[in-house]
Design an enzyme around this catalytic site. Structure first.
Site, PDB file in Angstrom:
ATOM      1  N   ASN A   1      33.218  41.139  27.420  1.00  0.00           N
ATOM      2  CA  ASN A   1      34.408  40.424  26.971  1.00  0.00           C
ATOM      3  C   ASN A   1      34.065  38.938  26.925  1.00  0.00           C
ATOM      4  OD1 ASN A   1      36.895  39.275  26.570  1.00  0.00           O
ATOM      5  ND2 ASN A   1      37.758  39.909  28.540  1.00  0.00           N
TER       6      ASN A   1
ATOM      7  N   LYS B   1      35.812  36.550  25.891  1.00  0.00           N
ATOM      8  CA  LYS B   1      36.992  35.685  26.085  1.00  0.00           C
ATOM      9  C   LYS B   1      36.977  34.556  25.036  1.00  0.00           C
ATOM     10  CE  LYS B   1      37.075  37.158  30.849  1.00  0.00           C
ATOM     11  NZ  LYS B   1      37.407  36.877  32.236  1.00  0.00           N
TER      12      LYS B   1
ATOM     13  N   HIS C   1      44.491  42.758  29.371  1.00  0.00           N
ATOM     14  CA  HIS C   1      43.662  41.963  30.274  1.00  0.00           C
ATOM     15  C   HIS C   1      44.575  41.106  31.159  1.00  0.00           C
ATOM     16  CE1 HIS C   1      40.767  39.163  31.865  1.00  0.00           C
ATOM     17  NE2 HIS C   1      39.836  40.034  31.535  1.00  0.00           N
TER      18      HIS C   1
ATOM     19  N   GLU D   1      44.382  38.164  32.062  1.00  0.00           N
ATOM     20  CA  GLU D   1      44.629  36.812  31.528  1.00  0.00           C
ATOM     21  C   GLU D   1      45.749  36.859  30.493  1.00  0.00           C
ATOM     22  OE1 GLU D   1      40.548  36.108  30.508  1.00  0.00           O
ATOM     23  OE2 GLU D   1      40.065  36.057  32.646  1.00  0.00           O
TER      24      GLU D   1
ATOM     25  N   GLU E   1      40.083  45.727  36.907  1.00  0.00           N
ATOM     26  CA  GLU E   1      39.623  44.353  37.107  1.00  0.00           C
ATOM     27  C   GLU E   1      40.518  43.664  38.140  1.00  0.00           C
ATOM     28  OE1 GLU E   1      37.240  42.941  33.459  1.00  0.00           O
ATOM     29  OE2 GLU E   1      39.340  42.502  33.080  1.00  0.00           O
TER      30      GLU E   1
ATOM     31  N   GLY F   1      35.844  35.941  37.354  1.00  0.00           N
ATOM     32  CA  GLY F   1      35.361  34.579  37.179  1.00  0.00           C
ATOM     33  C   GLY F   1      35.252  33.792  38.474  1.00  0.00           C
TER      34      GLY F   1
ATOM     35  N   SER G   1      33.247  39.555  38.095  1.00  0.00           N
ATOM     36  CA  SER G   1      31.998  38.994  38.635  1.00  0.00           C
ATOM     37  C   SER G   1      30.876  40.021  38.737  1.00  0.00           C
ATOM     38  CB  SER G   1      32.252  38.323  39.988  1.00  0.00           C
ATOM     39  OG  SER G   1      33.161  37.255  39.834  1.00  0.00           O
TER      40      SER G   1
HETATM   41  P1  13P Z   1      33.878  37.872  34.896  1.00  0.00           P
HETATM   42  O1  13P Z   1      32.758  38.880  34.731  1.00  0.00           O
HETATM   43  O2  13P Z   1      33.561  36.538  34.322  1.00  0.00           O
HETATM   44  O3  13P Z   1      34.360  37.833  36.317  1.00  0.00           O
HETATM   45  O4  13P Z   1      35.117  38.421  34.021  1.00  0.00           O
HETATM   46  C1  13P Z   1      35.493  39.744  34.110  1.00  0.00           C
HETATM   47  C2  13P Z   1      36.489  40.017  33.052  1.00  0.00           C
HETATM   48  O5  13P Z   1      37.606  39.512  33.097  1.00  0.00           O
HETATM   49  C3  13P Z   1      36.098  40.880  31.939  1.00  0.00           C
HETATM   50  O6  13P Z   1      37.190  41.223  31.154  1.00  0.00           O
END
Ligand code: 13P
Length: 251
Positions: free
Chosen positions: A9, A11, A96, A98, A168, A174, A214
Site C-alpha cells: 500500500n 498510500k 483502511h 487512515e 492492521e 507507521g 510495520s
Molecule cells: P506500515 O507498514 O508503514 O506500518 O503501514 C502499514 C499499512 O497501513 C498498510 O496498509
C-alpha cells in the site's frame, strides 16, 4: 489451500514517474518470490494506468487504495469501480484505518463499496484493526470482530472467494512498533472464527488474512510462520522494491 499475498500500500507517496520506476523494479524482482505467493501493488489513483503498463507481462497484480460508494455521476473527486476496472485493477483496498480515521469511512459505506467492487469483478482487501486505546482497554478482540461482522456479514460465502481481510492494528501502522507474532496470530485466528461462524469452516479456512503494521524483511518470517497469517499488507517497506520483495521471500 488459501492464497498467500504480499500487498504494498503506497498510500500518498511517490510521484507518477517514481511510482512507475518502483513498479518496474518490483516486476523485475517478482521472480525471486516463491511460487504461490501473489504480489500486489496499490499506488495512488493517478498512477494506476501507467503502473498497469509497467506491470504488463509480470505476475504482479494491481490494486487501488479506495473506491467510490456510488456507481457513477455527479460525485466530484470520486473514482468509480468501473474506472478502476478500465485501467486494469484486480483489487481495491477498502476500510483502511487512515480512511476510517481521517475521511469518515463508515461500515455502511464500506458495505456499499464492497458490493460495487465485487459486482464489477474487483477483489477487495478489507482492513480492520483496533487503536491503541482499544488495545489497552482489552477490547481488541471485540473491536476487530465487530468491524469484520459489520461489513462481511452482509455478503455470501460465494462473495468471500473475492475478499481478503487485512488485520492492521492502528498502533502498529507507521510506528515501527510491530504486533508480536503471537498478538497478530490470536487476532487472525479470531477473525477466522468470526468468518467460520457465518460462512462455515471451509470458507473461513479458504480466506486469506493479511497482517499489516510495520512489517519489514526482518520481522516478516516470524509473522508469516503463524498458522493464520497468510501474508502482509505493507506500507513504508513497500516503497523500496528490495524491502518489499525481501518481505515476500520470507515465506
Ligand atoms: P506500515 O507498514 O508503514 O506500518 O503501514 C502499514 C499499512 O497501513 C498498510 O496498509
Amino acid at each position: 489451500m488459501r492464497k498467500k499475498i504480499v500487498a504494498g500500500n503506497w498510500k500518498m507517496n511517490t510521484t507518477v514517474p517514481e511510482g512507475v520506476e518502483l513498479a518496474k523494479a518490483v516486476a523485475a524482482k517478482a521472480k525471486e518470490v516463491p511460487a504461490g505467493v501473489e504480489l500486489v501493488v496499490a499506488p495512488p489513483f493517478t498512477h494506476l494506468a501507467l503502473v498497469a503498463d509497467a506491470l504488463k507481462g509480470s505476475p504482479v497484480k494491481l490494486s487501488a487504495q479506495n473506491c467510490a460508494d456510488k456507481e457513477k455521476g455527479a460525485y466530484t473527486g470520486e473514482v468509480s469501480v468501473a474506472m478502476l476496472c478500465s485501467v486494469g485493477c484486480d483489487y481495491t483496498i477498502l476500510g483502511h484505518s487512515e480512511r476510517r480515521q481521517y475521511y469518515g469511512e463508515t461500515d455502511a459505506k464500506l458495505v456499499e463499496k464492497t458490493k460495487l467492487a465485487l459486482a464489477a469483478g474487483l477483489k477487495v482487501i478489507l482492513c480492520v484493526g483496533e487503536n491503541l486505546d482499544e488495545r489497552e482497554a482489552g477490547k481488541h478482540f471485540d473491536v476487530v470482530s465487530n468491524q469484520t461482522k459489520a461489513v462481511l456479514y452482509n455478503f455470501t460465502a460465494e462473495d468471500m472467494k473475492n475478499i481478503v481481510v487485512a488485520y492492521e492494528p492502528v498502533w502498529a501502522i507507521g510506528t515501527g512498533k510491530t504486533a508480536t507474532a503471537e498478538q497478530a496470530e490470536e487476532i487472525h485466528a479470531c477473525i477466522r472464527k468470526v468468518l467460520a461462524d457465518k460462512f462455515g469452516a471451509q470458507v473461513a479456512d479458504d480466506t486469506t488474512i493479511l497482517y499489516g503494521g510495520s512489517c519489514k524483511p526482518s520481522n516478516a518470517k516470524e509473522l508469516f510462520a503463524q498458522p493464520d497469517i497468510d501474508g502482509g499488507l505493507i506500507g513504508g517497506a513497500a516503497l523500496k522494491a528490495e524491502d518489499f520483495i525481501g518481505i515476500a521471500v520470507s515465506f
